[in-house]
Scaffold this motif. Structure first.
Motif, short mmCIF file in Angstrom:
data_model
loop_
_atom_site.label_atom_id
_atom_site.label_comp_id
_atom_site.label_asym_id
_atom_site.label_seq_id
_atom_site.Cartn_x
_atom_site.Cartn_y
_atom_site.Cartn_z
N SER A 192 -9.73 5.39 -0.62
CA SER A 192 -9.53 4.15 -1.37
C SER A 192 -8.59 3.21 -0.62
CB SER A 192 -9.00 4.44 -2.77
OG SER A 192 -7.83 5.22 -2.73
N LEU A 193 -7.56 3.78 0.05
CA LEU A 193 -6.66 2.95 0.84
C LEU A 193 -7.40 2.30 1.99
CD1 LEU A 193 -3.84 1.97 1.67
CD2 LEU A 193 -3.56 4.10 2.94
N TYR A 242 0.79 -1.23 0.00
CA TYR A 242 0.00 0.00 0.00
C TYR A 242 0.83 1.29 0.00
CZ TYR A 242 -3.61 -3.36 1.26
OH TYR A 242 -4.46 -4.43 1.27
N TYR A 271 0.25 4.40 -2.33
CA TYR A 271 -0.85 5.34 -2.09
C TYR A 271 -0.33 6.67 -1.54
CZ TYR A 271 -4.59 1.93 -2.84
OH TYR A 271 -5.47 1.02 -3.41
N SER A 326 4.75 9.17 -4.58
CA SER A 326 4.62 9.33 -6.03
C SER A 326 5.85 10.06 -6.57
CB SER A 326 3.35 10.13 -6.36
OG SER A 326 3.31 10.42 -7.75
N LEU A 335 -2.07 14.22 -2.14
CA LEU A 335 -2.10 12.80 -2.48
C LEU A 335 -2.60 11.98 -1.29
CD1 LEU A 335 -1.25 10.73 -4.73
CD2 LEU A 335 0.91 10.51 -3.52
N LYS A 388 -6.38 12.52 -1.11
CA LYS A 388 -7.03 11.95 -2.29
C LYS A 388 -7.13 10.42 -2.20
CE LYS A 388 -6.39 11.42 -7.30
NZ LYS A 388 -5.50 11.72 -8.45
N ASN A 389 -6.07 9.80 -1.70
CA ASN A 389 -6.02 8.34 -1.67
C ASN A 389 -6.47 7.71 -0.36
OD1 ASN A 389 -5.05 8.26 -4.27
ND2 ASN A 389 -2.90 8.03 -3.68
N SER A 390 -6.74 8.53 0.66
CA SER A 390 -7.03 7.97 1.98
C SER A 390 -8.27 7.08 2.00
CB SER A 390 -7.16 9.09 3.02
OG SER A 390 -8.14 10.03 2.64
#
Length: 214
Positions: free
Chosen positions: A98-99, A75, A78, A81, A91, A94-96
């Protein structure tokens, strides 16, 4: 640490053994965990376990190290980048969500690491945490270095000092969320993201204000 006989195994077999060990320690605790059960559920002989590890304690500590490393590798993208146009704090947010959902795939590993962190294994906690922190610090430093490259993180502060800051904030925040979930009789991985979204955003803002490039 495991013996060379374990390290020389194919990855699929190593993973099978470690998942079996994690399940046994999680369900029965360290004292009551049975090496025979671990071997049986990994489809190997009990004697093989002792060809791979000196004793149950060594197997437990490596289970902690392996679980933390596995989660980080699966993971970590996530949060890290190479895209120079992406602010790492944006980031994060934004990804928290979905993670949060994706990590349910590894529910047993997450809960095992969570239990170690919250002191379930008592006299094994300090040494277990040292294994966890070695791996977490490695990922944190990589994140900081990437953030400095893309201009997200201020360059006037030493990497190690920034690592201490982000680790203290994030670990304290994780403990807060975990304990709140346990008070409700739940594990953090089973909570809906929306319940914690406001606090997650506040934590990210704290990190951004403390170490973000102005």
């Amino acid at each position: 640490m495991p013996k060379k006989t374990f390290l020389n195994l194919e990855e699929k077999k190593k993973e099978s053994i470690m998942r079996s060990a994690v399940n046994e320690f999680s369900e029965r605790g360290f004292e009551k965990a049975n090496v025979g059960n671990i071997a049986k559920n990994a489809n190997i002989s009990k004697g093989s376990i002792y060809q791979y590890f000196n004793n149950k304690k060594e197997l437990f500590f490596f289970s902690v190290k392996w679980s933390t490393d596995f989660i980080g590798k699966k993971y970590g993208n996530y949060f890290i980048s190479d895209n120079k146009d992406i602010n790492i704090f944006d980031l994060f947010y934004k990804n928290s969500k979905s993670l949060w959902v994706q990590m349910r795939e590894e529910r047993k590993l997450i809960i095992f690491v969570q239990d170690v962190f919250l002191g379930k294994y008592k006299n094994l906690t300090d040494e277990s945490m040292s294994y966890m922190m070695d791996i977490l610090n490695e990922y944190t430093l990589k994140l900081i270095q990437n953030g400095k490259k893309n201009g997200s993180i201020r360059k006037d502060i030493d990497d190690n000092m920034l690592s201490i800051f982000i680790t203290a904030v994030s670990m304290g925040f994780k403990e807060h969320m975990m304990r709140n979930s346990r008070k409700k009789g739940r594990d953090i991985v089973d909570e809906d993201f929306e319940i914690n979204e406001k606090e997650i955003k506040s934590m990210i803002e704290l990190l951004k204000n403390g170490m973000g490039e102005k």
